[in-house]
Design a protein around this motif. Sequence first.
Motif, PDB file in Angstrom:
ATOM      1  N   SER A  38       0.806  -1.218   0.000  1.00  0.00           N
ATOM      2  CA  SER A  38       0.000   0.000   0.000  1.00  0.00           C
ATOM      3  C   SER A  38       0.842   1.273   0.000  1.00  0.00           C
ATOM      4  CB  SER A  38      -0.925   0.009   1.228  1.00  0.00           C
ATOM      5  OG  SER A  38      -0.164  -0.090   2.431  1.00  0.00           O
ATOM      6  N   ASP A  39       2.174   1.154   0.065  1.00  0.00           N
ATOM      7  CA  ASP A  39       3.038   2.339   0.075  1.00  0.00           C
ATOM      8  C   ASP A  39       2.922   3.099  -1.239  1.00  0.00           C
ATOM      9  OD1 ASP A  39       3.905   1.678   2.578  1.00  0.00           O
ATOM     10  OD2 ASP A  39       5.884   0.956   1.954  1.00  0.00           O
ATOM     11  N   SER A  40       2.837   4.412  -1.147  1.00  0.00           N
ATOM     12  CA  SER A  40       2.781   5.239  -2.350  1.00  0.00           C
ATOM     13  C   SER A  40       4.120   5.172  -3.078  1.00  0.00           C
ATOM     14  CB  SER A  40       2.453   6.687  -1.992  1.00  0.00           C
ATOM     15  OG  SER A  40       3.432   7.206  -1.088  1.00  0.00           O
ATOM     16  N   PRO A  41       4.123   5.376  -4.401  1.00  0.00           N
ATOM     17  CA  PRO A  41       5.370   5.230  -5.171  1.00  0.00           C
ATOM     18  C   PRO A  41       6.272   6.462  -5.093  1.00  0.00           C
ATOM     19  CG  PRO A  41       3.597   5.809  -6.638  1.00  0.00           C
ATOM     20  CD  PRO A  41       2.969   5.661  -5.272  1.00  0.00           C
ATOM     21  N   ASN A  42       6.677   6.818  -3.872  1.00  0.00           N
ATOM     22  CA  ASN A  42       7.565   7.967  -3.699  1.00  0.00           C
ATOM     23  C   ASN A  42       9.023   7.526  -3.788  1.00  0.00           C
ATOM     24  OD1 ASN A  42       8.384   7.029  -0.977  1.00  0.00           O
ATOM     25  ND2 ASN A  42       6.272   7.512  -0.449  1.00  0.00           N
ATOM     26  N   LEU A  43       9.928   8.459  -3.577  1.00  0.00           N
ATOM     27  CA  LEU A  43      11.350   8.145  -3.693  1.00  0.00           C
ATOM     28  C   LEU A  43      11.808   7.137  -2.639  1.00  0.00           C
ATOM     29  CD1 LEU A  43      12.840  11.681  -4.459  1.00  0.00           C
ATOM     30  CD2 LEU A  43      12.578   9.764  -6.038  1.00  0.00           C
ATOM     31  N   ILE A  44      11.215   7.200  -1.446  1.00  0.00           N
ATOM     32  CA  ILE A  44      11.572   6.245  -0.401  1.00  0.00           C
ATOM     33  C   ILE A  44      11.138   4.842  -0.802  1.00  0.00           C
ATOM     34  CG2 ILE A  44      11.209   5.580   1.996  1.00  0.00           C
ATOM     35  CD1 ILE A  44      12.967   8.044   1.640  1.00  0.00           C
ATOM     36  N   THR A  45       9.950   4.725  -1.387  1.00  0.00           N
ATOM     37  CA  THR A  45       9.456   3.423  -1.836  1.00  0.00           C
ATOM     38  C   THR A  45      10.346   2.865  -2.937  1.00  0.00           C
ATOM     39  OG1 THR A  45       7.183   4.024  -1.272  1.00  0.00           O
ATOM     40  CG2 THR A  45       7.482   2.186  -2.808  1.00  0.00           C
ATOM     41  N   ARG A  46      10.763   3.709  -3.865  1.00  0.00           N
ATOM     42  CA  ARG A  46      11.672   3.263  -4.925  1.00  0.00           C
ATOM     43  C   ARG A  46      12.984   2.763  -4.330  1.00  0.00           C
ATOM     44  NH1 ARG A  46      10.838   4.995 -10.285  1.00  0.00           N
ATOM     45  NH2 ARG A  46       8.953   6.238 -10.608  1.00  0.00           N
ATOM     46  N   TYR A  47      13.471   3.475  -3.335  1.00  0.00           N
ATOM     47  CA  TYR A  47      14.705   3.062  -2.665  1.00  0.00           C
ATOM     48  C   TYR A  47      14.515   1.692  -2.011  1.00  0.00           C
ATOM     49  CZ  TYR A  47      17.916   2.726   1.314  1.00  0.00           C
ATOM     50  OH  TYR A  47      18.808   2.275   2.246  1.00  0.00           O
ATOM     51  N   LYS A  48      13.391   1.502  -1.331  1.00  0.00           N
ATOM     52  CA  LYS A  48      13.131   0.223  -0.669  1.00  0.00           C
ATOM     53  C   LYS A  48      13.046  -0.909  -1.692  1.00  0.00           C
ATOM     54  CE  LYS A  48      10.433   2.067   3.226  1.00  0.00           C
ATOM     55  NZ  LYS A  48       9.095   2.051   3.865  1.00  0.00           N
ATOM     56  N   LEU A  49      12.374  -0.659  -2.814  1.00  0.00           N
ATOM     57  CA  LEU A  49      12.239  -1.688  -3.843  1.00  0.00           C
ATOM     58  C   LEU A  49      13.602  -2.083  -4.400  1.00  0.00           C
ATOM     59  CD1 LEU A  49       9.072  -0.373  -5.711  1.00  0.00           C
ATOM     60  CD2 LEU A  49       9.304  -2.652  -4.699  1.00  0.00           C
ATOM     61  N   ARG A  50      14.426  -1.117  -4.725  1.00  0.00           N
ATOM     62  CA  ARG A  50      15.742  -1.421  -5.293  1.00  0.00           C
ATOM     63  C   ARG A  50      16.636  -2.110  -4.269  1.00  0.00           C
ATOM     64  NH1 ARG A  50      16.714   0.451 -10.261  1.00  0.00           N
ATOM     65  NH2 ARG A  50      15.234   1.963 -11.128  1.00  0.00           N
ATOM     66  N   ARG A  51      16.483  -1.765  -3.017  1.00  0.00           N
ATOM     67  CA  ARG A  51      17.281  -2.400  -1.968  1.00  0.00           C
ATOM     68  C   ARG A  51      16.958  -3.884  -1.850  1.00  0.00           C
ATOM     69  NH1 ARG A  51      16.651   0.221   3.846  1.00  0.00           N
ATOM     70  NH2 ARG A  51      14.607  -0.771   3.606  1.00  0.00           N
ATOM     71  N   LEU A  52      15.717  -4.262  -2.205  1.00  0.00           N
ATOM     72  CA  LEU A  52      15.315  -5.662  -2.117  1.00  0.00           C
ATOM     73  C   LEU A  52      16.026  -6.538  -3.135  1.00  0.00           C
ATOM     74  CD1 LEU A  52      11.462  -5.291  -1.541  1.00  0.00           C
ATOM     75  CD2 LEU A  52      13.215  -5.902   0.142  1.00  0.00           C
ATOM     76  N   ASP A  53      16.585  -5.938  -4.189  1.00  0.00           N
ATOM     77  CA  ASP A  53      17.336  -6.720  -5.178  1.00  0.00           C
ATOM     78  C   ASP A  53      18.505  -7.449  -4.530  1.00  0.00           C
ATOM     79  OD1 ASP A  53      15.690  -6.012  -7.259  1.00  0.00           O
ATOM     80  OD2 ASP A  53      16.963  -4.380  -7.966  1.00  0.00           O
ATOM     81  N   ASN A  54      19.049  -6.854  -3.494  1.00  0.00           N
ATOM     82  CA  ASN A  54      20.202  -7.442  -2.815  1.00  0.00           C
ATOM     83  C   ASN A  54      19.819  -8.227  -1.565  1.00  0.00           C
ATOM     84  OD1 ASN A  54      22.044  -6.207  -4.657  1.00  0.00           O
ATOM     85  ND2 ASN A  54      21.795  -4.273  -3.551  1.00  0.00           N
TER      86      ASN A  54
END
Length: 232
Positions: A38-54
């Motif tokens: 449910s998180d909005s697609p802000n810069l923090i959410t993008r950061y969290k998503l990319r961090r999950l790659d690792n």
Amino acid sequence: MRYWIGLTVLMIALILCAPWIIERIPPAYNPLAPLAVSDSPNLITRYKLRRLDNNPQACIEALERAQAAGAIQFTPVGNMGGKCPLKGPVRVRGFGDVSLSSSYLASCRLALSSAMFVSQVAKPLASEALRSPLVRIDHLGSYACRNIYNKPNARLSEHATAEALDIAGFWLKDGRQLTVLKQWPQTGDEGQFIHTLFTQSCPYFGNSIGPDYNTAHANHFHLGLRWFGFCR
């Protein structure tokens, strides 16, 4: 001297107040909070998503929370070898009460981004703009071991790493079937719905490519993870 004393006092105050501040930051804007569908697609959410790659385990846990919230149905597949190996892919089978024309392979992050897009954009927009719930999404596939446009000397496509989904159409509960090919040129409510869907997909993916980009995308939206903010 006064400058350094003042700066030191400020830093100490910030450190002491940090727990109080963090507790009051909404989870969607807190870089330390787990990702939620449910998180909005802000810069923090993008950061969290990319961090999950690792962090594959954290990514699967985020998908499990999304599944518990009714936003996606998926099953882990396990690592795949071959010319285009996949690490930790999942098979997406649906998005809550929205079914798929068929299940598809996706990287964990693509599955999360897709679930967020469907739950936050596609479902509410269908009900609000066309006054009928979204019940199915038709797609042209995700994983395909090939180069871009199948050119022999091109780089590997995002599809070769299961990091892109091609969406072709949408079914509504009232029986209407909307396709990118048919509705994109239209100017009525259905055409506007398709255009709005495409525009609002952009914050959820690294790139969104549609019919205006080239003829190869005349009949679908390519929603991929590479780059940042590429929307054409």
